[in-house]
Design a protein around this motif. Structure first.
Motif, mmCIF file in Angstrom:
data_model
loop_
_atom_site.group_PDB
_atom_site.id
_atom_site.type_symbol
_atom_site.label_atom_id
_atom_site.label_comp_id
_atom_site.label_asym_id
_atom_site.label_seq_id
_atom_site.Cartn_x
_atom_site.Cartn_y
_atom_site.Cartn_z
ATOM 1 N N GLU A 1 0.821 -1.216 0.000
ATOM 2 C CA GLU A 1 0.000 0.000 0.000
ATOM 3 C C GLU A 1 0.852 1.262 0.000
ATOM 4 N N ILE A 2 2.106 1.157 0.445
ATOM 5 C CA ILE A 2 2.975 2.328 0.556
ATOM 6 C C ILE A 2 3.677 2.563 -0.779
ATOM 7 N N THR A 3 3.482 3.734 -1.345
ATOM 8 C CA THR A 3 4.070 4.081 -2.638
ATOM 9 C C THR A 3 5.168 5.126 -2.452
ATOM 10 N N GLU A 4 5.901 5.379 -3.533
ATOM 11 C CA GLU A 4 6.916 6.431 -3.483
ATOM 12 C C GLU A 4 6.280 7.812 -3.248
ATOM 13 N N ASP A 5 5.051 8.018 -3.708
ATOM 14 C CA ASP A 5 4.364 9.281 -3.425
ATOM 15 C C ASP A 5 4.151 9.451 -1.921
ATOM 16 N N HIS A 6 3.813 8.353 -1.256
ATOM 17 C CA HIS A 6 3.661 8.440 0.197
ATOM 18 C C HIS A 6 4.992 8.781 0.862
ATOM 19 N N TRP A 7 6.075 8.163 0.386
ATOM 20 C CA TRP A 7 7.385 8.469 0.980
ATOM 21 C C TRP A 7 7.788 9.912 0.684
ATOM 22 N N ASP A 8 7.462 10.413 -0.515
ATOM 23 C CA ASP A 8 7.742 11.825 -0.818
ATOM 24 C C ASP A 8 7.045 12.735 0.192
ATOM 25 N N ALA A 9 5.763 12.431 0.429
ATOM 26 C CA ALA A 9 4.994 13.247 1.363
ATOM 27 C C ALA A 9 5.564 13.136 2.771
ATOM 28 N N PHE A 10 5.868 11.907 3.188
ATOM 29 C CA PHE A 10 6.363 11.740 4.549
ATOM 30 C C PHE A 10 7.726 12.412 4.724
ATOM 31 N N PHE A 11 8.575 12.341 3.710
ATOM 32 C CA PHE A 11 9.887 12.980 3.825
ATOM 33 C C PHE A 11 9.738 14.490 3.985
ATOM 34 N N ALA A 12 8.760 15.078 3.320
ATOM 35 C CA ALA A 12 8.507 16.512 3.496
ATOM 36 C C ALA A 12 8.091 16.809 4.936
ATOM 37 N N PHE A 13 7.244 15.941 5.523
ATOM 38 C CA PHE A 13 6.865 16.121 6.928
ATOM 39 C C PHE A 13 8.093 16.003 7.827
ATOM 40 N N TYR A 14 8.887 14.970 7.566
ATOM 41 C CA TYR A 14 10.068 14.703 8.374
ATOM 42 C C TYR A 14 11.062 15.858 8.321
ATOM 43 N N MET A 15 11.302 16.386 7.146
ATOM 44 C CA MET A 15 12.251 17.481 6.993
ATOM 45 C C MET A 15 11.755 18.742 7.692
ATOM 46 N N ASP A 16 10.458 19.013 7.594
ATOM 47 C CA ASP A 16 9.922 20.214 8.224
ATOM 48 C C ASP A 16 10.048 20.126 9.740
ATOM 49 N N THR A 17 9.619 18.996 10.311
ATOM 50 C CA THR A 17 9.696 18.835 11.760
ATOM 51 C C THR A 17 11.144 18.764 12.224
ATOM 52 N N GLY A 18 11.969 18.009 11.498
ATOM 53 C CA GLY A 18 13.363 17.874 11.883
ATOM 54 C C GLY A 18 14.107 19.195 11.852
ATOM 55 N N SER A 19 13.857 20.001 10.847
ATOM 56 C CA SER A 19 14.547 21.284 10.731
ATOM 57 C C SER A 19 14.160 22.219 11.868
ATOM 58 N N ARG A 20 12.903 22.147 12.288
ATOM 59 C CA ARG A 20 12.454 23.024 13.371
ATOM 60 C C ARG A 20 12.940 22.544 14.732
ATOM 61 N N LYS A 21 13.034 21.223 14.937
ATOM 62 C CA LYS A 21 13.369 20.697 16.259
ATOM 63 C C LYS A 21 14.858 20.451 16.448
ATOM 64 N N TRP A 22 15.524 19.938 15.446
ATOM 65 C CA TRP A 22 16.909 19.492 15.614
ATOM 66 C C TRP A 22 17.924 20.337 14.855
ATOM 67 N N GLY A 23 17.485 21.058 13.841
ATOM 68 C CA GLY A 23 18.406 21.833 13.034
ATOM 69 C C GLY A 23 18.890 21.084 11.806
#
Length: 386
Positions: free
Chosen positions: A222-244
């Motif tokens: 069920e998990i596609t590359e589009d889902h990973w693209d979306a999740f990576f955007a979430f991860y980068m946004d949260t990571g950049s704000r919390k960890w730098g």
């Protein structure tokens, strides 16, 4: 500092040098997704855990006289203390102020993953205690041979922690928050176990978080590359704000998706078919492990819904005994995740640093025990027995 007779320790500069078959013959029986070849290889091959990021592989294999691999250990030469979740920065600063050199050090751990699990992996045909002792001594021997300041093993099992204490390593203790499945058949069964105020609060939080959204739990194909693209955007946004600086590269998620999607539970929130937030979990034999989360839209209580409540729902549906939600977060207690001890063990070569660290860790361990007991007694959301 040497392995038992007829056993030899080998040091490898990549997981591929040991090979999937030999590694997973030791790792797969544990049921732990993070010590699998696929997860650790994705960390290395994606350049998430690479020498230029401070992660130089020095994995150990234990072999018999016929060159059969009887045990393995994930081990890294670390040039910093980033991505470890067992904090020794104060030790490093104190040692370097005194003229010592703390880095590089050796670290037995899973990169970027504060989840407890086995660190000394044995082939089913080998005696676990013998393999564990040999790998501990092999790691200590490599510490001495390379002249590094120290050896650290993060988030081992309690049995491994105790064995390392017997090898004169300093035993440290911390805590995380764990939800335990007390035979629940549904989420409502879990709610019944809580105080009435907590039941009402959780129902309200779930209702508010889900309003206008569709929540999907994706796994396997069920998990596609589009889902990973979306999740990576979430991860980068949260990571950049919390960890730098987020640790994992985009390639890491694709590699995990290609090799171990059946051990992934990706929780995604959609608004009008557009993904706005997600939480990444890994499925173990008897546990669900919460890892990263992120969101591009602020929604009240959505973090609790995706990371904690959906994880509980999934664990109940799969009959898993617990959810480990990762490092930190006292707010998890009110959601049913109670404090539980986690462990690390440390060998420091220089007595001038080892002695004060050992003294400090002994006091810290007693404090952690007391804090776990107090939190459980006074903050637990569960109903007390009549």
């Amino acid at each position: 500092m040497t392995p038992p007779p007829d056993f030899t320790i080998h040091v490898h500069d990549s997981l591929a040098a040991i090979g999937r078959e030999a590694w997973d013959a030791c790792a797969a029986p544990t049921g732990d997704p993070f010590v699998s070849y696929d997860f650790l290889h994705a960390c290395e091959a994606s350049l998430s855990a690479a020498p230029r990021q401070g992660w130089g592989p020095r994995h150990l294999s234990l072999r018999d006289a016929d060159d059969r691999v009887l045990g393995v250990m994930p081990l890294y030469l670390k040039g910093n203390s980033q991505g470890e979740y067992v904090f020794d920065h104060a030790w490093a600063e104190a040692y370097e102020r005194a003229g010592g050199r703390y880095y590089p050090k050796l670290l037995g751990a899973v990169p970027f993953t504060p989840a407890s699990g086995p660190r000394f992996l044995n082939h089913p045909d080998a005696d676990p205690a013998t393999v564990r002792q040999a790998l501990i001594q092999g790691a200590l021997g490599l510490t001495e041979q390379t002249g590094v300041s120290s050896l650290h093993v993060n988030f081992p099992t309690r049995a491994e922690w105790e064995a390392m204490g017997e090898a004169d390593m300093i035993r440290r203790q911390d805590m995380q928050y764990v939800w335990r499945n007390n035979g629940y058949q549904t989420f409502d069964d879990f709610l019944v176990a809580l105080s009435s105020n907590r039941r009402k609060t959780i129902r309200r939080e779930r209702r508010d978080a889900q309003a206008g959204l569709e929540i999907r739990v994706l796994t396997g194909a069920e998990i596609t590359e589009d889902h990973w693209d979306a999740f990576f955007a979430f991860y980068m946004d949260t990571g950049s704000r919390k960890w730098g600086r987020p640790y994992l590269t985009r390639d890491f998620f694709s590699m995990v998706g290609q090799t171990m999607a059946d051990r992934v539970a990706l929780v995604m929130a959609f608004r009008d078919e557009t993904p706005i937030a997600g939480a990444l979990n890994f499925i173990g034999r008897d546990a669900l492990y919460g890892r990263q989360w992120g969101a591009l839209e602020e929604v009240p209580f959505l973090h609790f819904e995706l990371c904690y409540y959906q994880a509980i729902d999934f664990a109940i549906s799969r009959g898993l005994s617990r959810v480990e939600a990762g490092a930190q977060g006292e707010h998890k207690i009110a959601r049913g995740y109670l404090p539980s001890p986690v462990y690390s063990a440390h060998w420091i070569a220089d007595p001038a640093l080892r002695t004060p660290v050992a003294r400090y860790v002994e006091q810290e361990r007693a404090g952690v025990d007391a804090e776990i007991a107090a939190m459980t007694a006074y903050l637990s959301p569960y109903r007390t027995a009549d």
